[in-house]
Design a protein around this motif. Structure first.
Motif, PDB file in Angstrom:
ATOM      1  N   SER A 115     -15.145  43.427 -16.994  1.00 37.36           N
ATOM      2  CA  SER A 115     -15.010  42.016 -16.403  1.00 37.36           C
ATOM      3  C   SER A 115     -16.115  41.426 -15.266  1.00 37.36           C
ATOM      4  O   SER A 115     -16.965  42.117 -14.858  1.00 37.36           O
ATOM      5  CB  SER A 115     -13.656  42.107 -15.560  1.00 37.36           C
ATOM      6  OG  SER A 115     -14.089  42.904 -14.364  1.00 37.36           O
ATOM      7  N   GLY A 116     -16.081  40.035 -15.011  1.00 41.32           N
ATOM      8  CA  GLY A 116     -16.829  39.373 -14.330  1.00 41.32           C
ATOM      9  C   GLY A 116     -16.814  40.066 -12.785  1.00 41.32           C
ATOM     10  O   GLY A 116     -18.027  40.175 -12.254  1.00 41.32           O
ATOM     11  N   SER A 117     -15.612  40.598 -12.313  1.00 41.59           N
ATOM     12  CA  SER A 117     -15.434  41.176 -11.078  1.00 41.59           C
ATOM     13  C   SER A 117     -16.416  42.565 -10.987  1.00 41.59           C
ATOM     14  O   SER A 117     -17.150  42.669  -9.907  1.00 41.59           O
ATOM     15  CB  SER A 117     -14.221  41.365 -10.652  1.00 41.59           C
ATOM     16  OG  SER A 117     -13.240  40.307 -10.651  1.00 41.59           O
ATOM     17  N   GLU A 118     -16.042  43.256 -12.096  1.00 43.40           N
ATOM     18  CA  GLU A 118     -17.037  44.510 -12.037  1.00 43.40           C
ATOM     19  C   GLU A 118     -18.367  44.028 -12.213  1.00 43.40           C
ATOM     20  O   GLU A 118     -19.301  44.951 -11.697  1.00 43.40           O
ATOM     21  CB  GLU A 118     -16.798  45.431 -13.516  1.00 43.40           C
ATOM     22  CG  GLU A 118     -15.142  45.917 -13.196  1.00 43.40           C
ATOM     23  CD  GLU A 118     -14.872  46.375 -14.784  1.00 43.40           C
ATOM     24  OE1 GLU A 118     -15.236  47.405 -15.072  1.00 43.40           O
ATOM     25  OE2 GLU A 118     -13.944  45.596 -15.435  1.00 43.40           O
ATOM     26  N   SER A 150     -17.343  29.223  -3.260  1.00 42.68           N
ATOM     27  CA  SER A 150     -17.679  29.894  -4.260  1.00 42.68           C
ATOM     28  C   SER A 150     -16.528  30.924  -4.801  1.00 42.68           C
ATOM     29  O   SER A 150     -15.624  31.055  -3.910  1.00 42.68           O
ATOM     30  CB  SER A 150     -18.915  30.643  -3.944  1.00 42.68           C
ATOM     31  OG  SER A 150     -18.473  31.734  -2.730  1.00 42.68           O
ATOM     32  N   TYR A 151     -16.521  31.100  -6.044  1.00 42.67           N
ATOM     33  CA  TYR A 151     -15.424  32.188  -6.431  1.00 42.67           C
ATOM     34  C   TYR A 151     -16.403  33.346  -7.082  1.00 42.67           C
ATOM     35  O   TYR A 151     -17.082  33.099  -8.138  1.00 42.67           O
ATOM     36  CB  TYR A 151     -14.719  31.828  -7.235  1.00 42.67           C
ATOM     37  CG  TYR A 151     -13.499  32.828  -7.735  1.00 42.67           C
ATOM     38  CD1 TYR A 151     -13.031  33.561  -6.602  1.00 42.67           C
ATOM     39  CD2 TYR A 151     -13.316  33.319  -9.033  1.00 42.67           C
ATOM     40  CE1 TYR A 151     -11.967  34.731  -7.008  1.00 42.67           C
ATOM     41  CE2 TYR A 151     -12.563  34.304  -9.479  1.00 42.67           C
ATOM     42  CZ  TYR A 151     -11.918  35.004  -8.385  1.00 42.67           C
ATOM     43  OH  TYR A 151     -10.927  36.104  -8.526  1.00 42.67           O
ATOM     44  N   HIS A 152     -16.421  34.740  -6.752  1.00 41.36           N
ATOM     45  CA  HIS A 152     -17.117  35.504  -7.394  1.00 41.36           C
ATOM     46  C   HIS A 152     -16.278  36.807  -8.003  1.00 41.36           C
ATOM     47  O   HIS A 152     -16.803  37.796  -8.700  1.00 41.36           O
ATOM     48  CB  HIS A 152     -18.444  36.225  -6.589  1.00 41.36           C
ATOM     49  CG  HIS A 152     -19.335  35.205  -6.152  1.00 41.36           C
ATOM     50  ND1 HIS A 152     -20.136  34.567  -6.931  1.00 41.36           N
ATOM     51  CD2 HIS A 152     -19.535  34.455  -4.959  1.00 41.36           C
ATOM     52  CE1 HIS A 152     -21.101  33.778  -6.357  1.00 41.36           C
ATOM     53  NE2 HIS A 152     -20.456  33.685  -5.110  1.00 41.36           N
ATOM     54  N   LEU A 259     -27.943  35.349  -9.376  1.00 43.53           N
ATOM     55  CA  LEU A 259     -27.012  34.136  -9.886  1.00 43.53           C
ATOM     56  C   LEU A 259     -25.772  34.508 -10.647  1.00 43.53           C
ATOM     57  O   LEU A 259     -26.097  35.430 -11.613  1.00 43.53           O
ATOM     58  CB  LEU A 259     -27.905  33.373 -10.726  1.00 43.53           C
ATOM     59  CG  LEU A 259     -29.250  32.551 -10.077  1.00 43.53           C
ATOM     60  CD1 LEU A 259     -29.962  31.772 -11.250  1.00 43.53           C
ATOM     61  CD2 LEU A 259     -28.655  31.716  -8.861  1.00 43.53           C
ATOM     62  N   ASP A 260     -24.622  34.254 -10.284  1.00 36.27           N
ATOM     63  CA  ASP A 260     -23.587  34.550 -10.790  1.00 36.27           C
ATOM     64  C   ASP A 260     -23.288  33.505 -12.091  1.00 36.27           C
ATOM     65  O   ASP A 260     -22.862  32.253 -11.773  1.00 36.27           O
ATOM     66  CB  ASP A 260     -22.343  34.449  -9.783  1.00 36.27           C
ATOM     67  CG  ASP A 260     -20.904  34.745 -10.269  1.00 36.27           C
ATOM     68  OD1 ASP A 260     -20.767  34.603 -11.782  1.00 36.27           O
ATOM     69  OD2 ASP A 260     -19.983  35.073  -9.510  1.00 36.27           O
ATOM     70  N   GLU A 261     -23.430  33.796 -13.260  1.00 36.40           N
ATOM     71  CA  GLU A 261     -23.127  33.024 -14.326  1.00 36.40           C
ATOM     72  C   GLU A 261     -21.817  33.382 -15.140  1.00 36.40           C
ATOM     73  O   GLU A 261     -21.942  33.239 -16.423  1.00 36.40           O
ATOM     74  CB  GLU A 261     -24.620  32.871 -15.252  1.00 36.40           C
ATOM     75  CG  GLU A 261     -25.680  32.520 -14.612  1.00 36.40           C
ATOM     76  CD  GLU A 261     -26.668  31.786 -15.573  1.00 36.40           C
ATOM     77  OE1 GLU A 261     -26.410  31.787 -16.849  1.00 36.40           O
ATOM     78  OE2 GLU A 261     -27.498  31.123 -15.247  1.00 36.40           O
ATOM     79  N   GLY A 290     -20.103  37.057 -17.981  1.00 33.12           N
ATOM     80  CA  GLY A 290     -18.770  37.293 -18.330  1.00 33.12           C
ATOM     81  C   GLY A 290     -18.255  36.273 -19.558  1.00 33.12           C
ATOM     82  O   GLY A 290     -18.792  35.630 -20.052  1.00 33.12           O
ATOM     83  N   LYS A 291     -16.852  36.248 -19.328  1.00 27.12           N
ATOM     84  CA  LYS A 291     -16.062  35.184 -19.938  1.00 27.12           C
ATOM     85  C   LYS A 291     -16.813  35.037 -21.325  1.00 27.12           C
ATOM     86  O   LYS A 291     -16.310  35.416 -22.428  1.00 27.12           O
ATOM     87  CB  LYS A 291     -16.174  33.819 -19.080  1.00 27.12           C
ATOM     88  CG  LYS A 291     -15.372  34.050 -17.767  1.00 27.12           C
ATOM     89  CD  LYS A 291     -15.205  32.807 -17.076  1.00 27.12           C
ATOM     90  CE  LYS A 291     -14.641  32.971 -15.745  1.00 27.12           C
ATOM     91  NZ  LYS A 291     -13.096  33.180 -15.748  1.00 27.12           N
ATOM     92  N   GLY A 292     -17.531  33.899 -21.543  1.00 24.12           N
ATOM     93  CA  GLY A 292     -18.068  33.506 -22.911  1.00 24.12           C
ATOM     94  C   GLY A 292     -19.111  34.529 -23.615  1.00 24.12           C
ATOM     95  O   GLY A 292     -19.172  34.496 -24.746  1.00 24.12           O
TER      96      GLY A 292
HETATM   97  N1  PLP Z   1     -17.622  34.977 -11.057  1.00 21.47           N
HETATM   98  C1  PLP Z   1     -17.354  33.681 -11.338  1.00 21.47           C
HETATM   99  C2  PLP Z   1     -17.970  32.474 -11.042  1.00 21.47           C
HETATM  100  C3  PLP Z   1     -15.987  33.559 -11.900  1.00 21.47           C
HETATM  101  O1  PLP Z   1     -15.847  32.514 -12.236  1.00 21.47           O
HETATM  102  C4  PLP Z   1     -15.392  34.570 -12.071  1.00 21.47           C
HETATM  103  C5  PLP Z   1     -13.826  34.335 -12.501  1.00 21.47           C
HETATM  104  O2  PLP Z   1     -13.011  33.299 -12.854  1.00 21.47           O
HETATM  105  C6  PLP Z   1     -15.699  35.766 -11.564  1.00 21.47           C
HETATM  106  C7  PLP Z   1     -16.650  36.162 -11.251  1.00 21.47           C
HETATM  107  C8  PLP Z   1     -14.863  37.117 -11.872  1.00 21.47           C
HETATM  108  O3  PLP Z   1     -14.539  37.317 -13.106  1.00 21.47           O
HETATM  109  P1  PLP Z   1     -13.210  38.311 -13.960  1.00 21.47           P
HETATM  110  O4  PLP Z   1     -12.322  37.331 -13.561  1.00 21.47           O
HETATM  111  O5  PLP Z   1     -13.586  38.498 -15.218  1.00 21.47           O
HETATM  112  O6  PLP Z   1     -13.301  39.481 -13.001  1.00 21.47           O
END
Ligand code: PLP
Length: 451
Positions: A115-118, A150-152, A259-261, A290-292
């Motif tokens: 996941s993006g958070s990980e 921001s959201y990470h 950079l958080d992509e 992540g995501k895409g």
């Molecule tokens: N970083 C960004 C820029 C995000 O938009 C997100 C999720 O929306 C995350 C990190 C976290 O990813 P995840 O929800 O897969 O843990």
């Protein structure tokens, strides 16, 4: 409508209408999806919904892609799991190779998680470890500078990095305290009316420089930013020259650039990596994706590290001191590899550019004059519409009014049948309610029209 089932061979497994899932809301269950194909989702109530956001900028190939399905089945037949401490899988190697070769030699290794958070957690630890590997080590470099808007991610480390006030609210006392924040680059709200882009950039660079000096320049490990701000603001690209100026400040003080992509990367904004666009124009030391990456077919995300970082680890300890049970999961990697091959072989990043240009033109033609549309901004197939109470003063709606959520709810009703991603503004008035659009890269012209 109240009964749900899974068909398995000849038998049907039924579930009741009473939910056992700890849903986001415990007062009402979300709508149940029974089928998804292409850009459309079918609900148990018979509605057919146009997925204008690919979930949350995830389903870049749409739903039910046959090539990806076959690749997953093939991987199941070969090897479904092995532990990365002892073994490597071809699937993880193939995906890492595909990713690294897409970076024009900038990145050296990929670390694949779920996941993006990980991915953000791993990126933070990698940045911290980098400074312990130098000779002499710089153990005092434990701080991060992130951005207010921001959201990470949602785990405690990634959430600490995030400036998103709403998502932090309940957890404040336990969040990491070695993270401070500067303003994001947001021309609509941050740039003064009489200011040129270069003046705005210089002011933001000065703010970052000041923050380094305030917290102690040799205690900062990295500056962290999303190239195009996703959920926190709604698809806000920087002004030209912004990232070059931020990179220069990082270089001045010897800090890394992360950079958080996770949301804006993997083709979403018109180049495979957002930093490859001339608008961003600088390669990071560490990048999260992540995501895409997996298009929603498997839970998969990753961290890319450049030669500077990887060489330091190789020279000293010889290992990244981080590991997870499901890192480099063969099925997750194989699915992501196939998603990326589809994107490359079908020229879908170019289609993002074409459909994105159409989407921008239509959004501007049809919505720009609306009295409550304050700003339309974005890049590629990643567009945000910000709503304001008053267009001239840019006064946002009170987040308590739930304007974006109401639009989402209206979209989900007949006859609209469309899923739009809502984002609420912040209570301090620094951002307004917005809708985020992120359809699949193979979206048709007629679906762009509909959206
Ligand atoms: N970083 C960004 C820029 C995000 O938009 C997100 C999720 O929306 C995350 C990190 C976290 O990813 P995840 O929800 O897969 O843990």
């Amino acid at each position: 409508d109240s009964e749900h089932h899974i068909e398995h061979s000849n038998s049907v497994i039924k579930s009741t209408s009473k939910s056992s899932v700890l849903h986001r809301s415990l007062r009402s269950d979300p709508l149940r999806v029974v089928q998804a194909s292409g850009n459309y989702i079918e609900l148990s109530n018979g509605q057919r919904i146009l997925d204008a956001t690919g979930g949350a900028a995830v389903a870049c190939l749409g739903h039910g892609n046959k090539r990806v399905k076959q690749a997953i089945v093939q991987q199941m037949n070969e090897v479904s799991y092995c532990h990365s401490l002892f073994f490597a899988s071809s699937a993880a190697e193939l995906l890492a190779e595909e990713l690294i070769s897409s970076t024009n030699g900038h990145m050296a290794r990929a670390f694949i998680v779920s996941s993006g958070s990980e991915a953000m957690e791993a990126a933070m630890k990698l940045a911290r470890q980098y400074y312990t590997e130098l000779s002499p080590p710089q153990l005092q470099r434990t701080k991060f500078i992130a951005r207010k808007e921001s959201y990470h991610g949602t785990t405690l480390g990634a959430l600490s990095m995030s400036g998103h006030v709403g998502r932090r609210a309940l957890f404040e006392p336990t969040l990491l305290h070695n993270i401070s924040r500067v303003a994001a680059c947001n021309a609509y709200r941050g740039k003064r009316p009489d200011e040129r882009d270069d003046q705005y950039v210089a002011r933001l660079a000065q703010e970052l420089d000041g923050e380094f000096r305030r917290v102690g320049p040799d205690t900062v490990c990295a500056f962290v930013a999303e190239p195009v701000v996703g959920a926190a603001l709604g698809c806000v690209p920087p002004v030209p020259g912004y990232f070059a100026a931020m990179r220069a400040v990082c270089d001045k003080y010897g800090a890394l650039l992360i950079l958080d992509e996770v949301m804006c990367g993997m083709g979403r904004t018109g180049t495979l990596h957002a930093w490859q666009s001339p608008l961003i124009g600088v390669a990071p030391d560490i990048q999260t994706i992540g995501k895409g990456l997996g298009g929603g077919y498997t839970p998969v995300a990753g961290v890319l590290a450049n030669h500077r970082v990887v060489d330091a680890l190789r020279r000293n300890s010889g290992a990244f001191s981080h590991g997870q049970t499901y890192q480099g999961h063969p099925i997750a990697c194989r699915a992501a590899f196939e998603v990326q091959r589809c994107i490359r072989e079908d020229g879908l990043v170019a289609n993002v550019g074409r459909m994105g240009a159409l989407m921008e033109r239509l959004l501007r033609e049809r919505l720009e004059v609306h009295p409550h549309v304050g700003d339309i901004r974005g890049k590629g197939l990643f567009w945000g519409i910000e709503f304001v109470r008053d267009k001239r003063s840019k006064q946002p709606f009170d987040p308590k009014e739930g304007v974006a959520m109401s639009i989402h709810e209206l979209g989900m009703q007949r006859p609209y049948n469309i899923s739009l991603y809502p984002g609420s503004g912040s209570a301090d008035g620094t951002s307004g309610d917005h809708i985020l659009l992120a359809p699949a890269f193979n979206v048709s012209e007629s679906d762009v029209e509909l959206i």
